[in-house]
Design a protein around this motif. Sequence first.
Motif, short mmCIF file in Angstrom:
data_model
loop_
_atom_site.label_atom_id
_atom_site.label_comp_id
_atom_site.label_asym_id
_atom_site.label_seq_id
_atom_site.Cartn_x
_atom_site.Cartn_y
_atom_site.Cartn_z
N GLN A 38 0.83 -1.21 0.00
CA GLN A 38 0.00 0.00 0.00
C GLN A 38 0.86 1.26 0.00
OE1 GLN A 38 -2.38 1.43 3.43
NE2 GLN A 38 -4.13 0.94 2.17
N THR A 39 1.93 1.27 0.83
CA THR A 39 2.78 2.45 0.86
C THR A 39 3.51 2.61 -0.49
OG1 THR A 39 3.06 2.19 3.23
CG2 THR A 39 4.65 3.59 2.13
N ALA A 40 3.90 1.49 -1.08
CA ALA A 40 4.55 1.58 -2.40
C ALA A 40 3.62 2.27 -3.39
CB ALA A 40 4.92 0.17 -2.88
N ARG A 41 2.34 1.93 -3.36
CA ARG A 41 1.39 2.58 -4.27
C ARG A 41 1.26 4.06 -3.94
NH1 ARG A 41 -4.13 -0.59 -4.91
NH2 ARG A 41 -4.19 0.60 -6.83
N VAL B 14 4.38 3.89 -6.97
CA VAL B 14 4.76 2.63 -7.62
C VAL B 14 3.51 2.03 -8.27
CG1 VAL B 14 5.51 0.25 -7.20
CG2 VAL B 14 6.70 2.16 -6.10
#
Lengths: 311, 237
Positions: free
Chosen positions: A190-193, A197
């Motif tokens: 979720q943090t990557a999104r 990302v």
Amino acid sequence: MSTFLASGLTDVLSDAVDLQVQVDAIGLGAIFALMAVGIGLVFGVLRLVNFAYGQLIMAGAFALAFASDRGWPVGVGIALCFAVVIVLSLAMERVVFRPLRSQSPAVMLIATFAVAFLLQSIALLWFGPLGKTVTSLADLNRPVTIGDVDIRKIAIVAIVSAAVSLGLLVLLLNRTSLGLHMRAAAMDFQTARLVGVRANRVSAAAVLIAGVLAAIVAVLLTVQFPTVTPTFALRETIIVLAGVVVGGMTRLLSATLGGFAIGYVSGLLGGALPTAQSQYLPTFVFGLVILVLLFRPGGLFLRGRAAVERV
Amino acid sequence: MTAPVLGVEGVSIGYGGSPVVRNVSLEVQAGEIVGLIGPNGAGKSTTLHALMGLVPLRDGEVKLDGRSLRGRSPEAIARSGMALVPEGRRLFGELTVEENLQLGLAARRKNGVAGDPLGDAYALFPILDEFRARPAGVLSGGQQQQLAIARALVAGPRVLLLDEPSLGLAPTVVDLVFSTLGTIRDRGLAILLVEQRAQRTVALADRTHVLANGELRLTLTPADAADTDRMVAAYLS
């Protein structure tokens, strides 16, 4: 009785240190390590245990058998194998994994079971229960003599293929922005999104790389087991899944080591057990798996992390 | 008056039954800090999550430079120029400081601000330059907060959303964070700051909205910073 057992054990142990058996075991370990990376990579990014991984390998093996049947050159057969496995992998990602990404791991696992049975049934309809034989790569089963030891060419090809593939994967993961995005997505999707990302891109990349590895495994396994049936690679996939859990599923390295270890032990026991007792090989392997999981439930190659909770 | 960089128009957000946030409207211009304060559970973080596309809107619109963001994924919103510094920082602890900053580049628009974003981040937060090869997980809380803000900034956003950036930090580090926000505002970014430190937020922000029970109750200006009684009354109303 005890004398018989003792002498049997001595024979098994002396066979196990035989260099030829060792090289074959390392070769099998290398193939299983590639499968473990394919399964571990998809699990890392998508938190999805892809039970249909073996059926991808089976589809690639049938592509090789199809080309071999028609007398096509080996290169064309291998290209067809890669094309079939990659297209199937991407289709699986697009049609099944992506729409189910927000679902629970249990839902996704069951979905991969469904895909596995679907592919197996299609193979059964198209090629029948007896399957087909790949003859085009038989030459790789012949031995080469190094020193005074005969080593099968396929063992060397498997070890070199695995080393090169894993080396390239490490470079991709550590030296490219796609690799960085995949590592970040594996840690916290979720943090990557949130930092931009692209979820679809990293999940497709993970599935694509796993597919390429499945195609390589399909080529290597058809040399060892030239008769391709709808259950081709199923047993190996189950063993590798056990190896991945034993190694530690939450880390790619530990999963890979687990895959290699279980392949190596299988190869060693397979080479050392008398032919009459070779049907007990899975019993020994899974007995070891149970023992390891009793003492290291978090994974043999992980320290202080609960690895099995996500499976 | 020009169109706001960030426009929140009549937004309601809810997970199931009754909405958590009701009919919230606010706007942030370039070079402005707008504060959002309120008691725990008022819906502040939920509002930020909805702006980033993590929670669907039940009603209303979120606009960036006048364009609706409805239906876009979190990564698409990040790539269109909105960056979130999440509560608890949510860094990738096993990746190095530099790798965390490189991840921030994922949202950088191709025709975005030119220059050396990592160099700018290191100039703004020199401690990160010193620790660039260290895993983010070993940094102190204050250093991690600087990294989280820097990671958001390297994307070259038009809007910066911050969710309680001072939470759990020592007073001196809080001073640093707040003064850095002032510097970032001067660069022309639109900033929406969610905070528990009401007084400091009101003093820093161009205007501060008070959110209670999912509704905007009051708007305060820096002149109200000393008037804590009025703020407390607004909280309890």
